[in-house]
Design a protein around this motif. Structure first.
Motif, PDB file in Angstrom:
ATOM      1  N   GLY A   1       6.649  -6.260 -19.577  1.00 18.64           N
ATOM      2  CA  GLY A   1       7.830  -5.725 -18.931  1.00 18.64           C
ATOM      3  C   GLY A   1       7.597  -5.240 -17.510  1.00 18.64           C
ATOM      4  O   GLY A   1       8.481  -4.617 -16.919  1.00 18.64           O
ATOM      5  N   ARG A   2       6.434  -5.516 -16.940  1.00 19.94           N
ATOM      6  CA  ARG A   2       6.150  -5.091 -15.580  1.00 19.94           C
ATOM      7  C   ARG A   2       6.798  -6.046 -14.581  1.00 19.94           C
ATOM      8  O   ARG A   2       6.857  -7.253 -14.821  1.00 19.94           O
TER       9      ARG A   2
ATOM     10  N   ALA B   1       0.819  -1.212   0.000  1.00 23.32           N
ATOM     11  CA  ALA B   1       0.000   0.000   0.000  1.00 23.32           C
ATOM     12  C   ALA B   1       0.853   1.262   0.000  1.00 23.32           C
ATOM     13  O   ALA B   1       0.379   2.338  -0.403  1.00 23.32           O
ATOM     14  N   VAL B   2       2.107   1.154   0.448  1.00 22.31           N
ATOM     15  CA  VAL B   2       2.971   2.339   0.534  1.00 22.31           C
ATOM     16  C   VAL B   2       4.231   2.217  -0.317  1.00 22.31           C
ATOM     17  O   VAL B   2       4.861   3.233  -0.644  1.00 22.31           O
ATOM     18  N   TRP B   3       4.636   0.981  -0.672  1.00 22.22           N
ATOM     19  CA  TRP B   3       5.883   0.815  -1.432  1.00 22.22           C
ATOM     20  C   TRP B   3       5.892  -0.496  -2.178  1.00 22.22           C
ATOM     21  O   TRP B   3       5.469  -1.538  -1.660  1.00 22.22           O
ATOM     22  N   THR B   4       6.352  -0.458  -3.420  1.00 18.04           N
ATOM     23  CA  THR B   4       6.684  -1.652  -4.204  1.00 18.04           C
ATOM     24  C   THR B   4       7.981  -1.350  -4.951  1.00 18.04           C
ATOM     25  O   THR B   4       8.288  -0.176  -5.217  1.00 18.04           O
ATOM     26  N   PRO B   5       8.776  -2.365  -5.287  1.00 19.16           N
ATOM     27  CA  PRO B   5      10.052  -2.111  -5.973  1.00 19.16           C
ATOM     28  C   PRO B   5       9.902  -1.296  -7.257  1.00 19.16           C
ATOM     29  O   PRO B   5      10.748  -0.458  -7.578  1.00 19.16           O
ATOM     30  N   TYR B   6       8.833  -1.542  -7.997  1.00 18.16           N
ATOM     31  CA  TYR B   6       8.542  -0.820  -9.232  1.00 18.16           C
ATOM     32  C   TYR B   6       7.052  -0.494  -9.258  1.00 18.16           C
ATOM     33  O   TYR B   6       6.265  -1.045  -8.465  1.00 18.16           O
TER      34      TYR B   6
ATOM     35  N   TRP C   1      13.510  -9.682  -9.072  1.00 11.30           N
ATOM     36  CA  TRP C   1      13.662 -10.952  -8.345  1.00 11.30           C
ATOM     37  C   TRP C   1      12.750 -12.054  -8.862  1.00 11.30           C
ATOM     38  O   TRP C   1      13.098 -13.226  -8.782  1.00 11.30           O
ATOM     39  N   MET C   2      11.567 -11.703  -9.348  1.00 12.31           N
ATOM     40  CA  MET C   2      10.634 -12.699  -9.874  1.00 12.31           C
ATOM     41  C   MET C   2      10.489 -12.592 -11.388  1.00 12.31           C
ATOM     42  O   MET C   2       9.630 -13.246 -11.968  1.00 12.31           O
ATOM     43  N   GLY C   3      11.317 -11.782 -12.017  1.00 16.38           N
ATOM     44  CA  GLY C   3      11.247 -11.597 -13.454  1.00 16.38           C
ATOM     45  C   GLY C   3      10.229 -10.542 -13.842  1.00 16.38           C
ATOM     46  O   GLY C   3       9.687  -9.819 -13.005  1.00 16.38           O
ATOM     47  N   THR C   4       9.973 -10.455 -15.134  1.00 15.82           N
ATOM     48  CA  THR C   4       8.998  -9.497 -15.663  1.00 15.82           C
ATOM     49  C   THR C   4       7.975 -10.233 -16.516  1.00 15.82           C
ATOM     50  O   THR C   4       8.208 -11.347 -16.982  1.00 15.82           O
ATOM     51  N   ASP C   5       6.826  -9.574 -16.730  1.00 18.26           N
ATOM     52  CA  ASP C   5       5.761 -10.215 -17.495  1.00 18.26           C
ATOM     53  C   ASP C   5       5.831  -9.822 -18.963  1.00 18.26           C
ATOM     54  O   ASP C   5       6.818  -9.236 -19.417  1.00 18.26           O
ATOM     55  N   GLN C   6       4.779 -10.136 -19.702  1.00 18.89           N
ATOM     56  CA  GLN C   6       4.777  -9.913 -21.157  1.00 18.89           C
ATOM     57  C   GLN C   6       4.788  -8.435 -21.527  1.00 18.89           C
ATOM     58  O   GLN C   6       5.063  -8.096 -22.679  1.00 18.89           O
TER      59      GLN C   6
ATOM     60  N   ALA D   1       4.300  -0.312 -17.738  1.00 20.65           N
ATOM     61  CA  ALA D   1       4.864  -1.241 -18.723  1.00 20.65           C
ATOM     62  C   ALA D   1       6.250  -0.770 -19.148  1.00 20.65           C
ATOM     63  O   ALA D   1       6.530   0.430 -19.210  1.00 20.65           O
ATOM     64  N   ALA D   2       7.121  -1.742 -19.432  1.00 20.60           N
ATOM     65  CA  ALA D   2       8.471  -1.465 -19.922  1.00 20.60           C
ATOM     66  C   ALA D   2       8.787  -2.485 -21.010  1.00 20.60           C
ATOM     67  O   ALA D   2       9.406  -3.520 -20.751  1.00 20.60           O
TER      68      ALA D   2
END
Length: 266
Positions: free
Chosen positions: A60-61, A29-34, A53-58, A39-40
């Motif tokens: 780029g998120r 609710a207050v912080w996430t790494p990205y 750490w868990m990779g990115t999705d289709q 989208a990237a």
């Protein structure tokens, strides 16, 4: 503290798992790494790394950010749905248990009718009328959960109403509302807590299933079920897209299920 001392080992394990998930949801609710919605395209479909750490999705998120944000959204929907079920079902069950007769019979028949309409079917009907949204999911899961709370409250109320102090209260002409508030409700709280825990597990599964079918939290918001839906075309090449939200659902449901276990299993 008394509840912790009386809890079984499995319940303590479930409590630890639930606290971790709640902590992750509160942190999201207050912080996430990205930014979980940003989208990237240049970073799409990357495996786990030091940057992600868990990779990115289709798109780029960052998957870790989306899993964290999904915990917040999924738990919020589940908590609201179970709260709706409890606020409607517990008073109805208490009323049926205290009044008995035709009122009790009618309440149970309505409960049987509601149980014939699972959350998925209700969500499809509500979505067709109002459109897909998280609010519709809350309403569908909440209404579908009312019979469980009503039946639990009725059974607990019947047990309490057979006690001698209830007879003494009736002889003293204590108003029924006061009897319900001071005698019945406090005695069914432990049963209600167990029902809430189990219902939360079922609500999380239902929310994930509805989002997977496109009937829940709309895109691009992060929902564990929607993340699983989006990962389907990439299972053969990028299984990590489904691995992390799937583990999040499994661990959260297991935590609430263990927490709602029987104290006698020590």
């Amino acid at each position: 503290m008394r509840l912790l001392r009386s809890a079984s080992r499995t319940q303590l394990v479930g409590l630890a798992m639930v606290l971790v998930v709640l902590g992750v949801a509160a942190l999201a609710a207050v912080w996430t790494p990205y930014d979980p919605l940003q989208a990237a395209p240049e970073s799409r479909l990357q495996g786990p790394s030091a940057a992600h750490w868990m990779g990115t999705d289709q798109l780029g998120r960052d998957i870790l950010s989306r899993v964290m944000d999904g915990a917040r959204l999924t738990l919020l929907v589940a908590l609201c749905a179970v709260a709706l079920s409890a606020l409607i079902g517990v008073p109805l069950g208490m009323w049926a248990g205290m009044r008995r007769g035709p009122i009790e019979a009618a309440m149970m028949r309505v409960s049987d009718l509601l149980m014939a309409f699972p959350a998925l079917l209700l969500a499809i009907v509500f979505t067709a009328v109002f459109g897909a949204s998280a609010l519709i999911v809350v309403m569908a899961i909440g209404i579908a959960g009312v019979p469980g709370f009503a039946r639990m409250a009725r059974v607990g109320t019947l047990q309490v109403m057979s006690q001698d102090y209830i007879l003494a209260a009736r002889v003293s002409k204590v108003p029924p509302l006061q009897v319900a508030r001071t005698h019945v409700l406090p005695n069914i709280v432990p049963m209600t807590i167990v029902q809430v825990s189990v219902s939360l597990a079922m609500a999380i599964l239902a929310e994930a299933g509805l989002s997977f079918l496109g009937l829940g939290t709309p895109a691009p918001y992060a929902s564990w079920g929607r993340m699983l839906q989006a990962s389907q075309p990439y299972l053969a090449t990028d299984a990590h897209l489904a691995l992390w939200p799937g583990l999040a659902i499994a661990c959260t449901v297991m935590g609430f299920t263990l927490l709602g276990g029987d104290n006698d299993q020590r």
